[in-house]
Enzyme design. Structure first.
Site, PDB file in Angstrom:
ATOM      1  N   ARG A 173       0.874  -1.171   0.000  1.00 30.56           N
ATOM      2  CA  ARG A 173       0.000   0.000   0.000  1.00 30.56           C
ATOM      3  C   ARG A 173       0.915   1.225   0.000  1.00 30.56           C
ATOM      4  O   ARG A 173       1.542   1.551   1.008  1.00 30.56           O
ATOM      5  CB  ARG A 173      -0.887  -0.062   1.260  1.00 30.56           C
ATOM      6  CG  ARG A 173      -1.888   1.027   1.406  1.00 30.56           C
ATOM      7  CD  ARG A 173      -1.585   1.935   2.557  1.00 30.56           C
ATOM      8  NE  ARG A 173      -1.798   1.338   3.865  1.00 30.56           N
ATOM      9  CZ  ARG A 173      -1.254   1.823   4.982  1.00 30.56           C
ATOM     10  NH1 ARG A 173      -0.496   2.890   4.952  1.00 30.56           N
ATOM     11  NH2 ARG A 173      -1.467   1.236   6.132  1.00 30.56           N
ATOM     12  N   HIS A 189      -3.257   4.636   4.682  1.00 30.32           N
ATOM     13  CA  HIS A 189      -4.324   3.643   4.843  1.00 30.32           C
ATOM     14  C   HIS A 189      -5.652   4.201   4.318  1.00 30.32           C
ATOM     15  O   HIS A 189      -6.360   3.570   3.540  1.00 30.32           O
ATOM     16  CB  HIS A 189      -4.441   3.267   6.319  1.00 30.32           C
ATOM     17  CG  HIS A 189      -5.678   2.519   6.651  1.00 30.32           C
ATOM     18  ND1 HIS A 189      -5.879   1.226   6.248  1.00 30.32           N
ATOM     19  CD2 HIS A 189      -6.798   2.883   7.318  1.00 30.32           C
ATOM     20  CE1 HIS A 189      -7.072   0.825   6.667  1.00 30.32           C
ATOM     21  NE2 HIS A 189      -7.648   1.812   7.308  1.00 30.32           N
ATOM     22  N   TYR A 237       4.598   5.986  11.247  1.00 27.67           N
ATOM     23  CA  TYR A 237       4.975   4.612  11.575  1.00 27.67           C
ATOM     24  C   TYR A 237       5.785   3.916  10.485  1.00 27.67           C
ATOM     25  O   TYR A 237       6.222   2.797  10.669  1.00 27.67           O
ATOM     26  CB  TYR A 237       3.721   3.777  11.884  1.00 27.67           C
ATOM     27  CG  TYR A 237       2.646   3.808  10.819  1.00 27.67           C
ATOM     28  CD1 TYR A 237       2.737   3.001   9.687  1.00 27.67           C
ATOM     29  CD2 TYR A 237       1.541   4.651  10.929  1.00 27.67           C
ATOM     30  CE1 TYR A 237       1.768   3.035   8.693  1.00 27.67           C
ATOM     31  CE2 TYR A 237       0.566   4.702   9.943  1.00 27.67           C
ATOM     32  CZ  TYR A 237       0.666   3.888   8.836  1.00 27.67           C
ATOM     33  OH  TYR A 237      -0.294   3.919   7.857  1.00 27.67           O
TER      34      TYR A 237
HETATM   35  C1  LIG Z   1     -13.686  -5.225  13.197  1.00 31.00           C
HETATM   36  C2  LIG Z   1     -12.875  -4.032  12.834  1.00 31.00           C
HETATM   37  N1  LIG Z   1     -11.885  -3.646  13.657  1.00 31.00           N
HETATM   38  C3  LIG Z   1     -11.159  -2.541  13.383  1.00 31.00           C
HETATM   39  C4  LIG Z   1     -11.404  -1.819  12.256  1.00 31.00           C
HETATM   40  C5  LIG Z   1     -10.597  -0.558  11.958  1.00 31.00           C
HETATM   41  N2  LIG Z   1      -9.716  -0.761  10.808  1.00 31.00           N
HETATM   42  C6  LIG Z   1     -10.127  -0.409   9.566  1.00 31.00           C
HETATM   43  S1  LIG Z   1      -9.042  -0.868   8.425  1.00 31.00           S
HETATM   44  C7  LIG Z   1      -8.004  -1.546   9.542  1.00 31.00           C
HETATM   45  C8  LIG Z   1      -6.740  -2.208   9.068  1.00 31.00           C
HETATM   46  C9  LIG Z   1      -7.020  -3.292   8.083  1.00 31.00           C
HETATM   47  O1  LIG Z   1      -5.846  -3.865   7.626  1.00 31.00           O
HETATM   48  P1  LIG Z   1      -5.853  -5.028   6.563  1.00 31.00           P
HETATM   49  O2  LIG Z   1      -6.824  -6.083   6.960  1.00 31.00           O
HETATM   50  O3  LIG Z   1      -4.438  -5.450   6.398  1.00 31.00           O
HETATM   51  O4  LIG Z   1      -6.399  -4.368   5.233  1.00 31.00           O
HETATM   52  P2  LIG Z   1      -5.852  -3.072   4.455  1.00 31.00           P
HETATM   53  O5  LIG Z   1      -6.579  -1.895   5.011  1.00 31.00           O
HETATM   54  O6  LIG Z   1      -4.394  -2.986   4.665  1.00 31.00           O
HETATM   55  O7  LIG Z   1      -6.231  -3.283   3.032  1.00 31.00           O
HETATM   56  C10 LIG Z   1      -8.504  -1.384  10.831  1.00 31.00           C
HETATM   57  C11 LIG Z   1      -7.835  -1.815  12.061  1.00 31.00           C
HETATM   58  C12 LIG Z   1     -12.457  -2.255  11.419  1.00 31.00           C
HETATM   59  N3  LIG Z   1     -12.783  -1.585  10.295  1.00 31.00           N
HETATM   60  N4  LIG Z   1     -13.167  -3.368  11.727  1.00 31.00           N
END
Ligand SMILES: Cc1ncc(C[n+]2csc(CCOP(=O)(O)OP(=O)(O)O)c2C)c(N)n1
Lengths: 399, 348
Positions: free
Chosen positions: A266, A270, A279
């Site tokens: 990415r 985010h 970070y």
């Molecule tokens: C159940 C839940 N916990 C926390 C979040 C907050 N949150 C949104 S995106 C994210 C990180 C997701 O990382 P990843 O699964 O690696 O997907 P990426 O965003 O990197 O595509 C978090 C912690 C959420 N949306 N849903």
């Protein structure tokens, strides 16, 4: 007594390992046992994969700009993940079904979601951007990992129906820590559901490196559930296409679920609300920039004499046209009518809610001619009080 | 005494609690290096290390369940749930395990967990980022539920929550993180965790609220006083248990009760207070308690959230109802109740 150890993810251990690659970052081809899955990809198709990737990157930069200009509430950029999204999504049939997260805007584009529908959620106008049935893709999913279970269930339905449709579910590396994703693999394996679990390992879950979620390559997890898995260079559109075709073929021929870990990066924040400089090392970004999925296809096309100036210009023009359409449909999208908040809570009438709607319609008619943004409030349905209104209240304006 | 934001006050309280007790550990997604998505834990990992400020894998049930294990081991975990809508994957651990462990073990095991939840709307966020899930937890025995509304309470109550041997759900009004105020960094003379606070005194109507709407309610009281109506505003601070003594004393004085919160009306905190105050103060009430709440709908898309959230005007309209002054439902009650009965009669 032992001294406290630093958690493993703090020591630099990451979940790395070998992967399937067909095209090197410099555009040269690698011979692979996966070659036969893409041997039919002719120059036109290769050029169209390039075009897709350029267009979704342009969608992404336009949407990011719209967010910065206050036209969108939020945007989750996919910058750097174009090959993973295009390589997998262009492999699907129309009758297959997609369950994605919030970042699969490129996949949605490939499914035929139009720019306005793509913008609707991020502008804050609706909870879902499109009707799933029209594009065979579920709405964006914000709850991490929940969609993997939906895919498993849909796949169970496909098995019962006896068709050769397939299901694909996208999630991130972080999501693999959730119970839902692991439970989805249990269900899919037990019921031989034709599901492709597509993990876009972009190395980060907001500020958390993949090493915090997994101590071994994420793809190693699936075999424990009885699901064959493969790790692929997620910035190599041909390789992604090859492994996805293999998995879809397994799904269609009764071989059950598969797991793909697409190793990608990415490159942006985010979401537009995030600040990765807090970070993430700048050097890491540079390292990945050299593996950019779009310049790789361009290099391949050039090496094979398939990239002319006219082609490059035409693609850029197409991307700009899509971006312009995205912008105009976004900024001309009016806020929904006030009483929309009561619509579709239930499929059948609900007397409590009807009361609340009636009361609020009265309230709007009495106190509000305009909402905060200065837009006229539209009260639809039967207006119980007519149009007598006093405008927003100020202290002392009533007897 | 120093001036700080509500968010900074929580950070300062966490730091003080960690300094005072080495068994206090923080856990959550992105709380370490990033300092949390709202920066509430900013700088704490740097100063206390990765074993006391734990960036966890992305799994709420995992976070809550391991916090239970840490509590068995004698730790006092302070868990951050990133946003209100993400608490549900941890719901089973909270209501089935955290809430019941003390009871099941007949007091042998304590669950001194603090569960911090940024909650509520008004910040223009997408789905699952603006919810008010507090009533699910007030309905569960064994949990304490509190919500703060100003920097001083934010500081005092996070320290009291961490010190409590019971599990505490600590709801933070995310749209008020930047509100500034004076903070006394001591617990001496502080109101106990379970006590409500009278924010503004008044004689005509008691207006009860908590969390993000305390400021709105205080503004409504000022607007009402310009119209000659004297509103007493109460910040509940604790939603479980509710400090009925304070609410009751106020209602006996004013004879009228309005309750406002962002959460939906049905089965909400307002419903509980309305019923309890009616039981306790029936003879003193001049009007049925009035609730001004969010609607019974999923939290709407951000372009429509201002319709859902009670604002100053809607609260004043509720006050008018309690006072039988002209209001949005004037000339409506008859039609209103018959339409409801007609619908029920039709079997809907
Ligand atoms: C159940 C839940 N916990 C926390 C979040 C907050 N949150 C949104 S995106 C994210 C990180 C997701 O990382 P990843 O699964 O690696 O997907 P990426 O965003 O990197 O595509 C978090 C912690 C959420 N949306 N849903």
């Amino acid at each position: 007594m032992h001294t406290p150890v630093r958690p493993p993810h703090e020591t630099g251990a990451t979940a790395a390992g070998p992967y399937v690659q067909l095209v090197r970052p410099d555009g040269s081809r690698v011979a692979s046992s996966y070659d036969h899955w893409v041997e039919d990809v002719d120059p036109d198709q290769l050029r169209s994969l390039y075009e897709d990737m350029v267009v979704i990157r342009r969608i992404d930069t336009e949407a990011t700009a719209l967010q910065r200009q206050g036209e969108l509430g939020l945007w989750p950029p996919l910058l750097g993940q174009e090959a993973a999204q295009i390589g997998s999504a262009r492999t699907l049939r129309d009758s297959d079904f997609v369950f994605g997260s919030y970042r699969e805007n490129g996949v949605a584009w490939c499914r035929g979601v139009d720019p306005e529908s793509l913008m609707r959620v991020w502008r804050g106008n609706a909870a879902a951007g499109w009707d799933p049935a029209t594009v065979n893709m579920a709405p964006a999913q914000v709850i991490i990992g929940a969609q993997a279970l939906h895919a498993a269930g849909y796949g169970m339905g496909v098995v019962t129906d006896g068709t050769d449709d397939a299901v694909i579910t996208y999630f991130g590396d972080g999501a693999t820590s959730q119970g839902d994703v692991n439970e989805a693999m249990v269900f899919a394996a037990s019921f031989h559901a034709p599901v492709v679990f597509f993990c876009s390992n972009n190395q980060w879950a907001i500020s958390e490196p993949v090493g915090l979620q997994a101590q071994v390559p994420i793809a190693n997890r699936a075999p424990g559930f009885g699901i064959p898995s493969v790790r692929v260079d997620g910035n190599d559109v041909l390789a992604v296409m090859a492994v996805t075709r293999e998995a879809l073929d397994r799904a269609r021929s009764g071989g059950g679920p598969s797991f793909i870990e697409a190793v990608t990066y990415r490159m942006g924040p985010h979401t537009t609300a995030d600040d990765p400089t807090r970070y993430r090392d700048a050097a890491e970004l540079e390292e990945w920039r050299a593996k950019d999925p779009i310049s790789r296809v361009e290099a391949l096309l050039r090496a094979e004499g398939l990239f002319t100036d006219e082609f490059g210009t035409a693609v850029a023009a197409r991307a700009d046209a899509v971006a312009a359409e995205l912008r105009s449909s976004c900024i001309s999208m009016p806020p929904p009518p006030a009483l929309d908040i009561f619509a579709h809570v239930y499929a059948e009438p609900n007397s409590w809610l009807e009361n609340q709607q009636e009361e609020y319609a009265r309230y709007l008619a009495m106190y509000g001619t305009a909402d905060d943004a200065g837009h006229p409030v539209q009260v639809h349905g039967t207006d119980p009080v007519g149009s007598a209104s006093t405008g927003p209240r100020e202290a002392g304006d009533r007897a | 005494m120093s001036t700080m934001t509500l968010g900074r006050a929580i950070n300062t309280g966490l730091r003080a609690a960690m300094d005072a007790d080495p068994k206090v550990v923080l856990m959550g997604e992105d709380i370490g290096t990033l300092g949390g998505v709202f920066r509430i834990t900013d700088g704490l990992k740097k100063d206390f290390g990765a074993t006391r400020v734990i960036d966890t894998p992305l799994a709420e049930s995992g976070i809550m369940g391991t916090a239970v294990g840490l509590a068995f081991r004698g730790y006092r975990p302070v868990v951050e749930i990133q946003f209100d809508g993400f608490i549900y994957p941890a719901f089973d651990q909270i209501v089935s395990q955290v809430a019941k462990m003390h009871y099941r073990t007949r007091g042998a095991v304590n669950m001194p967990l603090t569960i911090r939840v940024p909650f509520g709307g008004g910040i223009g966020s997408p789905e699952h980022h603006s919810e008010s899930p507090e009533a699910y937890f007030t309905h569960t025995s064994g949990l304490r539920v509190v919500s703060v509304s100003n920097p001083q309470d934010a500081y005092t109550m996070i320290r009291q929550a961490i010190a409590s041997d019971d599990p505490v759900l600590y709801f933070e009004p995310k749209r008020r993180y930047h509100v500034k105020g004076e903070v006394q960094e001591t617990l001496d003379g502080a109101l106990p965790l379970g006590r409500a606070r009278v924010v503004a005194e008044g004689t005509d109507v008691t207006l009860v609220t908590y969390g993000p709407l305390v400021m709105t309610a205080a503004d409504a009281a000022i607007a009402a006083s310009d119209e000659g109506v004297s509103v007493e505003v109460i910040d509940l601070r604790s939603l479980s248990p509710v400090d009925y003594a304070t609410v009751e004393a106020s209602v006996r004085k004013t004879g009228r009760l309005v309750i406002t919160h962002e959460a939906g009306k049905s089965g909400g905190v307002g419903a509980e207070i309305s019923a309890s105050i009616t039981e306790r103060c029936f003879d003193y009430l001049e009007h049925a308690p009035v609730r001004v709440t969010g609607f019974d709908i999923p939290y709407p898309p951000s372009k429509l959230e201002h319709h859902h959230l009670p604002d100053l005007d809607r609260i004043l309209d509720g006050v008018d109802r309690a006072l039988r002054r002209p209001n949005s439902l004037s000339n409506f009650p008859a039609a209103h109740s018959t339409s409801a009965t007609a619908l029920e009669g039709a079997g809907l």
